[in-house]
Design a protein around this motif. Structure first.
Motif, mmCIF file in Angstrom:
data_model
loop_
_atom_site.group_PDB
_atom_site.id
_atom_site.type_symbol
_atom_site.label_atom_id
_atom_site.label_comp_id
_atom_site.label_asym_id
_atom_site.label_seq_id
_atom_site.Cartn_x
_atom_site.Cartn_y
_atom_site.Cartn_z
ATOM 1 N N VAL A 196 -4.800 6.731 -1.433
ATOM 2 C CA VAL A 196 -4.248 5.525 -0.982
ATOM 3 C C VAL A 196 -4.393 4.558 -2.476
ATOM 4 O O VAL A 196 -5.477 4.672 -2.890
ATOM 5 N N LEU A 197 -3.157 3.744 -2.660
ATOM 6 C CA LEU A 197 -3.190 2.927 -3.711
ATOM 7 C C LEU A 197 -2.892 1.677 -3.031
ATOM 8 O O LEU A 197 -1.892 1.368 -2.353
ATOM 9 N N SER B 138 8.628 11.713 -6.858
ATOM 10 C CA SER B 138 9.295 11.507 -5.763
ATOM 11 C C SER B 138 10.641 10.993 -6.239
ATOM 12 O O SER B 138 10.784 10.432 -7.306
ATOM 13 N N HIS B 139 11.343 10.359 -5.288
ATOM 14 C CA HIS B 139 12.635 9.515 -5.383
ATOM 15 C C HIS B 139 12.237 8.254 -5.677
ATOM 16 O O HIS B 139 10.964 8.029 -5.131
ATOM 17 N N SER B 140 13.029 7.418 -5.986
ATOM 18 C CA SER B 140 12.595 6.002 -6.113
ATOM 19 C C SER B 140 12.559 5.357 -4.771
ATOM 20 O O SER B 140 13.140 6.021 -3.995
ATOM 21 N N ASN C 31 4.626 -1.239 2.982
ATOM 22 C CA ASN C 31 3.837 -0.133 2.707
ATOM 23 C C ASN C 31 4.749 1.045 2.715
ATOM 24 O O ASN C 31 5.990 1.092 3.083
ATOM 25 N N TYR C 32 4.054 2.188 1.846
ATOM 26 C CA TYR C 32 5.185 3.628 1.755
ATOM 27 C C TYR C 32 4.164 4.671 2.075
ATOM 28 O O TYR C 32 3.301 4.657 1.586
ATOM 29 N N ASN C 33 4.703 5.461 2.914
ATOM 30 C CA ASN C 33 3.932 6.375 3.384
ATOM 31 C C ASN C 33 4.675 7.871 2.725
ATOM 32 O O ASN C 33 5.667 8.037 3.333
ATOM 33 N N ALA C 34 4.227 8.432 1.784
ATOM 34 C CA ALA C 34 4.861 9.441 1.135
ATOM 35 C C ALA C 34 4.682 11.012 2.127
ATOM 36 O O ALA C 34 5.285 11.700 1.765
ATOM 37 N N GLN D 238 0.884 -1.101 -0.006
ATOM 38 C CA GLN D 238 -0.247 -0.128 0.201
ATOM 39 C C GLN D 238 0.994 1.189 -0.185
ATOM 40 O O GLN D 238 2.057 1.118 0.746
ATOM 41 N N ILE D 239 0.513 2.285 -0.654
ATOM 42 C CA ILE D 239 1.151 3.587 -0.759
ATOM 43 C C ILE D 239 -0.023 4.636 -0.234
ATOM 44 O O ILE D 239 -1.062 4.775 -0.922
ATOM 45 N N SER D 240 0.546 5.598 0.564
ATOM 46 C CA SER D 240 -0.572 6.545 0.872
ATOM 47 C C SER D 240 0.267 7.815 1.128
ATOM 48 O O SER D 240 1.462 7.883 0.945
ATOM 49 N N GLY D 241 -0.504 9.050 1.270
ATOM 50 C CA GLY D 241 -0.010 10.315 1.426
ATOM 51 C C GLY D 241 -1.074 11.452 1.477
ATOM 52 O O GLY D 241 -2.395 11.021 1.162
ATOM 53 N N LYS D 242 -0.629 12.816 1.466
ATOM 54 C CA LYS D 242 -1.556 13.789 1.346
ATOM 55 C C LYS D 242 -0.785 14.961 0.631
ATOM 56 O O LYS D 242 0.342 15.138 0.596
ATOM 57 N N LEU D 243 -1.737 15.673 -0.242
ATOM 58 C CA LEU D 243 -1.514 16.456 -1.229
ATOM 59 C C LEU D 243 -1.854 17.951 -0.431
ATOM 60 O O LEU D 243 -2.918 18.220 -0.283
ATOM 61 N N VAL D 244 -0.946 19.074 -0.536
ATOM 62 C CA VAL D 244 -1.389 20.309 -0.082
ATOM 63 C C VAL D 244 -0.566 21.415 -1.158
ATOM 64 O O VAL D 244 0.465 21.083 -1.725
#
Length: 806
Positions: free
Chosen positions: A61-62, A84-86, A95-98, A20-26
């Motif tokens: 969330v992906l 992003s960076h790889s 999991n990866y939280n951006a 799973q990959i997640s994060g928030k955009l501002v």
């Protein structure tokens, strides 16, 4: 098939086991950036894996991502694209939280970005599925009809040139949104000559919205050709050569030149195919024309040769940013040569009639389609489109039959004449008005007028003159059809998660004949009806979506179905039309669920008076078998559809499709009422392998289960295809090898007379063997882009998502 079914089930229950990959955009001011496109790209080739939209709070969330090395890309209108960076997803780090991603305002100049994105093979649309043709290695060197055969839910009947969608045969075909008002056989011949290299995508619309024509109880298949809007001069060239049991060849050339105000395009396609088919039939039936109950054995060997030339051109003019005026013309010529050898015997109580005949002839078809259009942006919220189209279809066929069988109505030397001239004019107006972000209106008017003239019949040589062989074996028919339509659709989005699209299409149609040799073929019919459509869409989260829809549709009998031809089949039967056919009214209910790229749908449809083709019926000439279309009473279908793409590794991608359900129909034109309920399904798969040094492999195939149609049962059948591709260095093009039906399993078996007794007490077993049954069809293809296409693609790739949204 058992192994494939087990694999499909395992995939469904293990979706949540992936990463799973997640994060928030501002924004730089700290405000949430909602509905931005968040994409996952493979590292290092930057090919697209999956994408979602951020919610109104900027969260995303992906789910369901396989292990691998990735790059995160974020794009939104008004903001600079962010990368992003790889990073790596594996068992140790699933999991990866951006975190919080800050997007900066976009500048007027965007830098050059190179992204090699590959669309998924199948995508979900509001009204059905979309097949991205160029995402398949098998597209090069294939005809459009062959690509359709490999599409989910589509079944091609090569024996009768039939096309069905989701288990139903009443499907209409469109080319760039223009309805092809031709017979099924004519559409199949047209698509078999068209190169798949010219096609961008195929839309399989089982429940089309009200903006589309209401024709087609099974829905619509819209074939969308490639369009190039990049500035500069560009194009492509491709050629293929192959062999099955006869030679194959095709070539395709496209040229485009676009400037700020003008766009020009030219194209040419050539297709040649020498094919082969063997029809084997045996059984018993009561045929009065040769003496009553008979046992027969019949073989029909066909060696057709088809040559196709297609020419296209177009010109667009943009006097300012608000207006585009354009026109195009498409013209093709198809020459089909028929060379058939039919032989067999008819065993009567007191004699054995041996049958041996040669059929040789040519059919010339010319298709012309000029069009004009105007697109005007009245304001930033209002848009007007006007389209004028004209279609002309002319076919002239003459087949001569020489036979030793003169004990029936037919003589030793006969000929089959079949000429058709169809002209169609279409005027269409579409208007859209975006009142606000929540409310949008679509409306339009359409008028279609069709005139056709058909002459057909079977003649025998008497002395040195050709004479009609008898009543019911010839016809001269002129027809007219008018269809007037108006539609309105209201799209309302009360919040970011819910959308309602409600519309209705009103159609009035009248079709009539203006001359005929047979009074039974005098037709004057009118149909006036409102066809509603409702689509409800609910976003459950950033990756899941639920959709519920209801539509109504109609299938009008074609003029060929009604009466416009009589053609020779064998010494005891002819093909003809049925002037008593009624239109089919269909009700569709669909529930669809998407989880990312995983697509699921449950569909119910009810057809009133469904049209069935090639039924064995008595006719004007006593004892002669007439093969004609008929209306069943009703047909109900409950089907489930699933499309499951899997990315096992960065170099291995899979896509599996399933369509299956319960079908029920009732027929009253037999001596006894026929009711039948059965379960049928269709499976298809694609396995793609990306290899080092720009090599790629693809395995694809399908399996259709046994099915029933009226008093006929067809056995299951399936094929496996293979594709191999090499991208040459230095942008020198692509070389591809394809093998269709690798294991020569394409055979179509059936039995007639299993469920009830028809008027001739027919009990028949049929085997139809297409060309690949004798030997797989192998093709070698080469394609290359021309001009500034590659350079333009690189400079614009960074803004493609925004351009599409605009």
């Amino acid at each position: 098939m058992k192994t494939l079914s087990t694999l499909l089930i395992a995939m469904l229950f293990n979706l949540s086991a992936h990463s799973q990959i997640s994060g928030k955009l501002v924004s730089t001011g700290g405000e949430a950036v909602g509905f931005a496109t968040v994409s996952i790209l493979k590292n290092p080739d930057s090919s697209a894996v999956r994408s979602v939209l951020s919610d109104e709070s900027g969260n995303f969330v992906l789910n369901g991502l396989p292990n691998g090395n990735y790059i995160l890309k974020v794009s939104s209108l008004g903001y600079a694209t962010w990368f992003s960076h790889s990073f790596v997803l594996n068992a140790a780090q699933p999991n990866y939280n951006a975190g919080i991603i800050i997007l900066t305002a976009a500048s007027k100049q965007l830098g050059e970005v190179l992204i090699r994105a590959r669309k998924p093979l199948v995508q979900q649309l509001a009204g059905g599925l979309q097949v991205n043709v160029q995402s398949s290695l098998m597209a090069k060197g294939s005809s459009v009809l062959q690509v359709l055969q490999r599409s989910p839910g589509v079944v091609i009947d090569p024996q009768h040139s039939g096309i069905s969608l989701n288990g139903k045969s009443g499907v209409m075909v469109m080319l760039d949104g223009k309805l092809l008002r031709l017979t099924t056989a004519q559409v199949s011949a047209l698509l078999n000559g068209m190169s798949a290299d010219d096609v961008d995508k195929i839309e399989l619309l089982s429940t089309p919205p009200a903006r589309y024509d209401a024709d087609g109880n099974a829905g619509l298949i819209n074939i969308v050709s490639k369009k190039n809007k990049k500035t500069g001069t560009s194009g492509s060239v491709s050629a293929s050569a192959g062999y099955g049991k006869g030679e194959k060849g095709s070539t395709d050339l496209n040229l485009n030149h676009n400037s700020r105000k003008w766009s020009q395009r030219l194209s040419y396609s050539y297709y040649r195919s020498r094919s082969y088919a063997l029809l084997q039939a045996e059984g018993t039936e009561n045929v009065g024309i040769i003496g009553g109950q008979t046992a027969f054995h019949y073989n029909g060997e066909s060696k057709p040769l088809s040559n196709y030339h297609g020419f296209g051109g177009g010109l667009d003019f943009r006097p300012d940013s608000a207006i585009t005026i354009g026109g195009s013309v498409y013209y093709d010529i198809t020459i089909d040569q028929n060379n058939n050898h039919n032989f067999g015997n008819y065993l009567l109580p007191d004699t054995n009639l041996v049958f041996d005949s040669q059929l040789a002839g040519n059919n010339h078809t010319r298709y012309l389609h000029p069009s004009l259009y105007l697109e005007q942006n009245i304001s930033k919220d209002q848009k007007l489109n006007i389209d004028l189209d004209y279609f002309s279809h002319n076919s002239n066929g003459l087949t001569q039959i020489q036979s030793n069988f003169s004990n029936s109505l037919f003589g030793e030397i006969q000929r089959n004449v079949a000429n058709a001239n169809i002209k169609v004019g279409v005027v269409k107006l579409d208007y859209t008005n975006t009142f606000s972000k929540q409310l949008r209106l679509e409306s339009g008017l359409k008028s279609t007028y069709t005139r056709s003239r058909s002459t057909a019949g079977i003649e025998k040589l008497v002395g040195d003159k050709w004479v009609n062989i008898g009543a019911g074996t010839s016809n001269d028919l002129g027809t007219k059809e008018f269809i007037g339509a108006a539609y309105t659709i209201i799209n309302w989005q009360p919040d970011s998660l819910f959308n309602i699209s409600a519309g209705a299409r009103y159609e009035y149609s009248r079709n009539s004949t203006d001359q005929s040799l047979n009074a039974a073929y005098l037709i004057d019919r009118r149909l006036s009806k409102l066809f509603p459509s409702v689509f409800l869409t609910r976003k459950l989260n950033t990756s899941d979506e639920l959709q519920l829809s209801y539509t109504e549709r109609v299938t009008r009998p074609s003029f060929a179905d009604l009466a416009s031809y009589v053609s020779y089949n064998d010494p005891v039967s002819v093909f003809t039309g049925n002037p008593g056919l009624k239109p089919t009214i269909t009700h569709n209910l669909k529930l669809a669920f998407n989880r990312g790229d995983y697509l699921f749908a449950l569909m119910y449809s009810r057809d009133i008076n469904p049209i069935l083709g090639t039924q064995i019926m008595p006719g004007p000439t006593a004892g002669l078998v007439y093969l004609i279309p008929e209306n069943a009473d009703l047909q109900n279908n409950i089907t489930f559809q699933a499309t499951i793409p899997i990315k096992a590794t960065p170099w291995w991608e899979m896509s599996y499709g399933f369509l299956g359900g319960v079908h029920h129909y009732e027929i009253s034109y037999f001596p006894q009422l026929l009711k039948k309920t059965y379960f049928g399904y269709n499976l298809n798969f694609t396995e793609s392998f990306k290899l080092p040094r720009n090599y790629a492999l693809e395995l694809s195939g399908y399996y259709n289960s046994s099915a029933y149609d009226s008093n006929y049962r067809s056995a299951g059948n399936g094929v496996v295809n293979f594709g191999f591709k090499k991208e040459l260095s230095g942008q020198s093009g692509t070389l591809q090898l394809s093998v269709s039906d690798v294991f020569s399993t394409a055979i179509y078996r059936g039995q007639m007379g299993l469920l009830t007794t028809d008027a001739f007490n027919s009990k028949v077993r049929v085997n139809y063997n297409p060309e690949s049954r004798s030997f797989p069809i192998i093709k070698l293809s080469y394609s290359r882009s021309l001009g500034s296409n590659n350079k333009a693609s690189r400079k614009n790739s960074g803004t493609n998502d925004e351009q599409k949204r605009l």
